[in-house]
Design an enzyme around this catalytic site. Structure first.
Site, PDB file in Angstrom:
ATOM      1  N   LEU A 236       0.866  -1.168   0.000  1.00 52.22           N
ATOM      2  CA  LEU A 236       0.000   0.000   0.000  1.00 52.22           C
ATOM      3  C   LEU A 236       0.909   1.226   0.000  1.00 52.22           C
ATOM      4  O   LEU A 236       1.801   1.347   0.845  1.00 52.22           O
ATOM      5  CB  LEU A 236      -0.899  -0.018   1.242  1.00 52.22           C
ATOM      6  CG  LEU A 236      -2.173   0.818   1.240  1.00 52.22           C
ATOM      7  CD1 LEU A 236      -3.074   0.460   0.054  1.00 52.22           C
ATOM      8  CD2 LEU A 236      -2.929   0.626   2.546  1.00 52.22           C
ATOM      9  N   ASP A 237       0.704   2.145  -0.962  1.00 52.01           N
ATOM     10  CA  ASP A 237       1.550   3.335  -1.075  1.00 52.01           C
ATOM     11  C   ASP A 237       1.544   4.135   0.223  1.00 52.01           C
ATOM     12  O   ASP A 237       0.532   4.182   0.929  1.00 52.01           O
ATOM     13  CB  ASP A 237       1.052   4.238  -2.205  1.00 52.01           C
ATOM     14  CG  ASP A 237       1.247   3.610  -3.583  1.00 52.01           C
ATOM     15  OD1 ASP A 237       2.057   2.681  -3.693  1.00 52.01           O
ATOM     16  OD2 ASP A 237       0.589   4.066  -4.534  1.00 52.01           O
ATOM     17  N   PRO A 238       2.664   4.833   0.531  1.00 58.19           N
ATOM     18  CA  PRO A 238       2.697   5.683   1.730  1.00 58.19           C
ATOM     19  C   PRO A 238       1.572   6.718   1.758  1.00 58.19           C
ATOM     20  O   PRO A 238       1.052   7.032   2.833  1.00 58.19           O
ATOM     21  CB  PRO A 238       4.068   6.367   1.636  1.00 58.19           C
ATOM     22  CG  PRO A 238       4.919   5.382   0.892  1.00 58.19           C
ATOM     23  CD  PRO A 238       3.995   4.770  -0.124  1.00 58.19           C
TER      24      PRO A 238
END
Length: 328
Positions: A49-51
């Site tokens: 999951l992207d930051p």
């Protein structure tokens, strides 16, 4: 004389923690933090999951790491907000504006354009993505200033809904999609089709495989559980700079979900004590009962109150491929 292997560091715990990842934290950092909190021997996660995104990050411990592929192959649900008027280099707020427009779409236009984004669709992943090109991550190449060209791929979007139109500038969507689908790319392509351009300003994952929002736990809750199990230090120890250790993991372990929860889409074989012993030794067992399938490509076996093995069913027999807690 053969040297004995090093004893693994940490607790041999098994199960899932479904973390509600906050914005600003990377998936790798989240896994490392939970590994320290739980003092776990082995960890993994199901789907980066992207930051800049928040929401569901399923984190596996011990035997649950063997079920990670089944979760990653499952459907995912995202809620995301698109801002119209600009397309960015990253398809979200992190990039710079690549092209812009004064045009804003009507609700009718949006709903009509959405129809092309359900089913099997062709999609070019964002330049800033984890896609590998000649062994390198696309986002690493892009950050180094290289021109990144990613081929289109076919992905599955099972559902795309318009949830809200807060104002003329933004639209809130919910997408249920298969592995490898980028909702940032959906926002980008929708904006192009509508002639107004667009990029994602908020992204949250709310479901992965069989896990739902009800399964999620925040970092604050986990930290509070860890504090509940920490030792009490006397004033002299605090003065000396000592750090309180977690000595009771019970409060933290309350958040663990059984490894087989990741296998909800598979057929379950419930074994007797004798059968469980045979399967733990790597042997096949004959299934009894008129409801038992004669064949099944993917199945899992439980016994002794826990997950025993992953395998398949052929000619009425369960054949273990991967055993949990036995030999292999």
């Amino acid at each position: 004389m053969a040297r004995r292997g090093k004893k693994p560091k940490g607790r041999p715990i098994n199960g899932w923690v479904i973390l509600d990842k906050p914005k600003g934290m990377g998936s790798t950092d989240a896994v490392a933090k939970l590994k320290r909190l739980y003092f776990a021997q082995k960890t993994g996660h199901a789907g980066t999951l992207d930051p800049l995104a928040s929401g569901m990050l399923p984190i596996a411990f011990g035997d649950a790491t063997k079920t990670v592929p089944f979760v990653m192959d499952g459907r995912k649900v995202y809620r995301f907000t698109v801002r119209w008027g600009a397309e960015t280099t990253t398809d979200d707020t992190e990039g710079t504006v690549a092209q812009s427009s004064e045009l804003r779409p009507s609700e009718a236009d949006i709903r009509l354009a959405m129809e092309d984004y359900v089913g099997e669709i062709s999609q070019v992943p964002p330049t800033f993505s984890a896609i590998k090109i000649a062994g390198e991550r696309a986002y690493d190449l892009a950050r180094e200033g290289e021109v990144v060209e990613i081929a289109a791929r076919t992905v599955s979007v099972h559902r795309l809904e318009l949830k809200a139109l807060p104002d003329a500038e933004t639209a809130v969507f919910e997408a249920e999609c298969g592995k490898g689908t980028y909702v940032r790319a959906i926002a980008r392509d929708l904006g192009r089709d509508l002639g107004c351009y667009g990029h994602v300003i908020d992204l949250r994952r709310v479901s992965v495989g069989g896990f739902t929002e009800d399964d999620m736990v925040t970092l604050d809750d986990l930290e509070a559980a860890a504090d509940e199990g920490r030792e009490t230090l006397d004033a002299e120890s605090v003065e000396a700079g000592a750090t309180a250790r977690v000595v009771d993991y019970g409060p933290l372990d309350e958040y663990l979900i059984n490894p087989e929860a990741a296998l909800s889409d598979l057929y379950e074989v419930m074994l007797s004590e004798e059968q469980a012993g045979r399967v733990l030794s790597g042997n096949s067992v004959l299934l009894r009962g008129r409801d038992a399938p004669a064949s099944c490509d993917e199945a899992f076996a439980t016994g002794h109150g826990r997950l025993i093995a992953l395998g398949s069913i052929d000619q009425g027999q369960f054949h273990p491929r991967r055993v949990f807690g036995g030999r292999g």
